[in-house]
Design a protein around this motif. Structure first.
Motif, PDB file in Angstrom:
ATOM      1  N   ASN A  14     -34.453  15.322   8.204  1.00 19.97           N
ATOM      2  CA  ASN A  14     -33.158  15.234   8.882  1.00 19.97           C
ATOM      3  C   ASN A  14     -32.136  14.405   8.112  1.00 19.97           C
TER       4      ASN A  14
ATOM      5  N   GLY B 156     -38.585  23.809  14.104  1.00 15.21           N
ATOM      6  CA  GLY B 156     -37.905  24.548  15.185  1.00 15.21           C
ATOM      7  C   GLY B 156     -37.577  25.981  14.813  1.00 15.21           C
TER       8      GLY B 156
ATOM      9  N   GLN C 118     -37.271  17.730   5.631  1.00 14.77           N
ATOM     10  CA  GLN C 118     -37.666  18.559   6.783  1.00 14.77           C
ATOM     11  C   GLN C 118     -36.495  18.596   7.757  1.00 14.77           C
TER      12      GLN C 118
ATOM     13  N   ASP D   7     -48.717  19.597  10.160  1.00 14.25           N
ATOM     14  CA  ASP D   7     -47.583  18.683  10.262  1.00 14.25           C
ATOM     15  C   ASP D   7     -47.708  17.836  11.521  1.00 14.25           C
TER      16      ASP D   7
ATOM     17  N   LEU E 124     -38.584  28.860  15.698  1.00 15.26           N
ATOM     18  CA  LEU E 124     -38.529  29.901  16.740  1.00 15.26           C
ATOM     19  C   LEU E 124     -37.673  29.453  17.916  1.00 15.26           C
TER      20      LEU E 124
ATOM     21  N   GLU F 168     -49.693  36.403  15.692  1.00 22.52           N
ATOM     22  CA  GLU F 168     -48.368  37.034  15.549  1.00 22.52           C
ATOM     23  C   GLU F 168     -47.580  36.361  14.418  1.00 22.52           C
ATOM     24  N   ASN F 169     -47.587  35.025  14.407  1.00 21.89           N
ATOM     25  CA  ASN F 169     -46.779  34.313  13.409  1.00 21.89           C
ATOM     26  C   ASN F 169     -47.285  34.565  11.990  1.00 21.89           C
TER      27      ASN F 169
ATOM     28  N   ARG G 217     -30.748  19.256  18.657  1.00 27.99           N
ATOM     29  CA  ARG G 217     -31.943  18.435  18.905  1.00 27.99           C
ATOM     30  C   ARG G 217     -31.979  17.132  18.120  1.00 27.99           C
TER      31      ARG G 217
ATOM     32  N   LYS H  99     -44.883  25.784  15.537  1.00 31.37           N
ATOM     33  CA  LYS H  99     -45.974  25.155  16.303  1.00 31.37           C
ATOM     34  C   LYS H  99     -46.537  26.159  17.297  1.00 31.37           C
ATOM     35  N   THR H 100     -47.856  26.257  17.368  1.00 28.58           N
ATOM     36  CA  THR H 100     -48.428  27.049  18.449  1.00 28.58           C
ATOM     37  C   THR H 100     -49.789  26.517  18.868  1.00 28.58           C
ATOM     38  N   SER H 101     -50.011  26.525  20.178  1.00 33.76           N
ATOM     39  CA  SER H 101     -51.330  26.190  20.728  1.00 33.76           C
ATOM     40  C   SER H 101     -51.987  27.441  21.281  1.00 33.76           C
ATOM     41  N   THR H 102     -51.391  28.602  21.009  1.00 37.23           N
ATOM     42  CA  THR H 102     -51.868  29.866  21.581  1.00 37.23           C
ATOM     43  C   THR H 102     -52.354  30.781  20.457  1.00 37.23           C
TER      44      THR H 102
ATOM     45  N   ILE I  21     -42.797  25.596   9.704  1.00 38.11           N
ATOM     46  CA  ILE I  21     -43.962  25.067  10.426  1.00 38.11           C
ATOM     47  C   ILE I  21     -43.883  25.406  11.911  1.00 38.11           C
TER      48      ILE I  21
ATOM     49  N   HIS J 257     -50.348  33.788  19.576  1.00 40.53           N
ATOM     50  CA  HIS J 257     -49.082  33.477  18.893  1.00 40.53           C
ATOM     51  C   HIS J 257     -49.330  33.192  17.415  1.00 40.53           C
TER      52      HIS J 257
END
Ligand SMILES: NC(=O)c1ccc[n+]([C@@H]2O[C@H](COP(=O)([O-])OP(=O)(O)OC[C@H]3O[C@@H](n4cnc5c(N)ncnc54)[C@H](OP(=O)(O)O)[C@@H]3O)[C@@H](O)[C@H]2O)c1
Length: 271
Positions: A127, A178, A148, A31, A180, A230-231, A260, A221-224, A219, A227
């Protein structure tokens, strides 16, 4: 990834590695949006997906609210395709309802043209309240397949305002963004208790709670890489109906309006 609204290249190596790691571990849905990092997020995806069979990927991008006049929208999509180094998008979304001064009819005509020309396989929105969604749908020959929306254990606007129910009853996917709450959900004791009960982590429970609902995908998001591992553990099992309900009812500090992105109910009800 790639910066918030302005390009940030400082994390490129880490973020490209993270996308590759996700692809190696079975993720196919990517995404992005023209606005993320001012286009740089799309460039990162292009680099990370180099050499991968395009048909294995499901690439989603979005056109900003201020680029939704007919010609602007076509130009935005072409620019996204160029940055993504692909010749089609699997799903193209309106990031917002078009800005004031842009006619939704022209916006949807441009979306239809993209489908006709094969640049986009499916179209959808982000939205949007039910009224705005149905208004957008009226002006397109194609089916809007997705809305979304901000949705998580602590953000319940879409259930409170009937948007989720409308989507479920009308064969429309809800992509929960969003999910998490940017990594802060696990302050809630109820989530830890539930995690312990199932031998899962708090975030695995939070994601499972979302995707147990018909028509809901998500969706995170993770850069780790840790994580991501885990997800992914949110898949392959289910909360019991009673525990799902308990979380639905008892999760603390639920917000009924997204903090947000505003869905703009005032504009919604104008003729
Ligand atoms: N359509 C729209 O208007 C809209 C609006 C906002 C977002 N979105 C889309 O939705 C995606 C997700 O939304 P989001 O990024 O706002 O929220 P999110 O996915 O709920 O949170 C992402 C944050 O949580 C962290 N995180 C992820 N997994 C974690 C884990 N297992 N443990 C601890 N922290 C974890 C990430 O850090 P690490 O990177 O370090 O893991 C990142 O800081 C965005 O990337 C975007 O594509 C769409």
């Amino acid at each position: 990834m790639g910066g918030r609204w302005e390009t940030d290249t400082s994390q490129d190596d880490k973020e490209i590695r993270a996308i590759r790691y996700a692809l190696e571990n079975g993720i196919t849905h990517l995404d992005t949006a023209e606005s993320y990092g001012d286009g740089h997020a799309e460039e990162l995806i292009a680099t990370a997906t180099q050499g991968i069979d395009r048909s294995r990927l499901f690439i989603v991008s979005k056109v900003s609210g201020n680029h939704q006049k007919y010609d602007d929208l076509l130009r935005s999509c072409e620019a996204s395709l160029k940055r993504l180094k692909t010749d089609y998008l699997d799903l193209y979304l309106l990031h917002r309802f078009p800005d004031t001064g842009t006619n939704i009819h022209d916006t949807m005509r441009a979306m239809d043209r993209l489908v006709e020309e094969g640049m986009v396989r499916h179209i959808g929105v982000c939205n949007m309240t039910v009224n705005r969604y149905t208004e957008a749908q009226k002006h397109t020959a194609n089916t809007l397949v997705c809305n979304q929306l901000h949705f998580s254990l602590d953000c319940r606007e879409i259930t409170d305002k009937g948007i989720l129910q409308y989507c479920q009853e009308n064969d429309i996917f809800v992509t929960a963004w969003g999910p998490l709450s940017k990594g802060v959900l696990k302050k809630a004791k109820i989530l830890h208790d539930m995690a312990q009960k199932y031998g899962k982590t708090a975030y695995q429970v939070a994601l499972n709670w979302l995707i147990m609902q018909p028509y809901v995908i998500t969706i995170p998001k993770t850069s780790t890489p840790e994580h991501l591992d885990e997800n992914l553990g949110a898949l392959g099992w289910e909360l019991s109906q009673d525990d799902w309900q308990k979380l639905a009812e008892e999760f603390p500090n639920q917000r009924l309006i997204s903090d947000r992105v505003s869905l703009d109910y005032e504009a919604d009800i104008k003729p």
